[in-house]
Design a protein around this motif. Structure first.
Motif, PDB file in Angstrom:
ATOM      1  N   SER A  93       0.814  -1.215   0.000  1.00 14.80           N
ATOM      2  CA  SER A  93       0.000   0.000   0.000  1.00 14.80           C
ATOM      3  C   SER A  93       0.847   1.264   0.000  1.00 14.80           C
ATOM      4  N   ARG A  94       2.122   1.161   0.379  1.00 13.54           N
ATOM      5  CA  ARG A  94       2.977   2.338   0.494  1.00 13.54           C
ATOM      6  C   ARG A  94       3.430   2.877  -0.860  1.00 13.54           C
ATOM      7  N   ARG A  95       3.385   2.039  -1.902  1.00 13.95           N
ATOM      8  CA  ARG A  95       3.858   2.444  -3.223  1.00 13.95           C
ATOM      9  C   ARG A  95       2.743   2.256  -4.248  1.00 13.95           C
ATOM     10  N   PRO A  96       2.444   3.266  -5.060  1.00 17.47           N
ATOM     11  CA  PRO A  96       1.421   3.108  -6.094  1.00 17.47           C
ATOM     12  C   PRO A  96       1.673   1.913  -7.001  1.00 17.47           C
ATOM     13  N   SER A  97       2.934   1.589  -7.246  1.00 14.89           N
ATOM     14  CA  SER A  97       3.247   0.441  -8.103  1.00 14.89           C
ATOM     15  C   SER A  97       2.823  -0.877  -7.463  1.00 14.89           C
TER      16      SER A  97
END
Length: 285
Positions: A36-40
């Motif tokens: 969840s911390r990275r859009p990727s």
């Protein structure tokens, strides 16, 4: 004794259902938090959420009826509009609708301890009482569609007061969004979720079959903003057509003993009434 056994069965099944909902999340929480911390990582997080939904719905042990009236448009994102009747609406949608979904949920979901921040980062949250928040959510949804990611919206905005029987008034946002983006609108009916887990201010779980209907997509090509009210009404009628009269109402709370009933004696005699039209009767006699 029968009431006690029924009460015990409800408590045991509620415990079982809660365990299979919570346990997979606890086990996968570190991975969900990291994704969840990275859009990727959001696409992979959605795949994980779909697997989680499929697992705990399977472990709940009830049958799930899926009806597809026609194939979904291939290679095109869609706006899915569904009735809102229970907290398990989102898991059932994740389990059933293919592809990488974005879902619009109320902002209070992002405030749920532990799970809420993950939801808030990966999906769209909206404060429906705030015009700026509503506008920002529509912009996010439009960008999601432009990126090829379908969007799920509950146009009622909140869980219905009479789930499976009546829906609240639909808001225009989802229909204006579908028209502006030129993507198909897919009405979705979930007629039984409130029988499994009703919104009663506490945890009430009952073993009950589930069902979901994906209706025929409504294409919006050539429509303008002026067509939004007609599209909204068409979607409303289509979703309502999938309700089942025998699924009305929510399950009653269970108790370990028989509730007292009112005594059933003979009906009290009514007082004699004075003769009517006595003067007229005497005249005509």
């Amino acid at each position: 004794m029968r009431h006690f056994l029924r009460y015990l069965g409800h408590r045991l099944y509620t415990t079982w259902a809660t365990f299979w909902f919570v346990m997979p999340f606890v086990v996968t929480y570190p991975l969900q938090w990291a994704l969840s911390r990275r859009p990727s990582g959001h696409r992979h997080l959605h795949s994980l959420n779909r697997a989680w939904s499929r697992l705990f719905i399977r472990m709940w042990g009830m049958p799930v009826e899926v009806v597809r009236h026609s194939p979904l448009p291939a290679g095109m994102p869609c706006v899915y509009v569904a009735n809102h009747s229970s907290y398990i609406d989102i898991p059932l949608l994740f389990r059933t609708i293919p592809g990488w979904l974005n879902i619009m949920g109320k902002i209070s979901l992002a405030r749920v301890p532990v799970w809420g921040p993950i939801f808030g980062r990966a999906y769209i949250t909206v404060d429906r009482d705030n015009a700026m928040s509503r506008g920002r959510a529509m912009v996010q949804a439009r960008r999601s569609l432009e990126a090829g990611r379908s969007v799920v919206i509950f146009p009622e905005g909140s869980i219905s007061k009479k789930p499976g029987e009546e829906m609240g008034e639909f808001k225009d946002g989802a229909f204006q969004l579908a028209i502006a983006a030129g993507v198909p609108l897919v009405p979705v009916t979930m007629p039984l979720n409130h029988r499994f887990m009703p919104d009663v201010g506490g945890l009430r779980v009952r073993y009950s079959p589930l069902a979901i209907t994906l209706h025929t997509p409504i294409f919006t090509t050539g429509l303008t903003a002026a067509d939004a009210p007609r599209l909204r009404q068409q979607a409303y009628d289509t979703i309502a057509s999938g309700f089942r009269p025998d699924a009305r109402g929510i399950p009653e709370p269970s108790t370990w003993r028989r509730l007292p009933t009112a005594p059933s004696g003979p009906a009290p005699k009514s007082a004699p009434q004075a003769p009517q039209n006595q003067e007229l009767a005497s005249t005509n006699s």
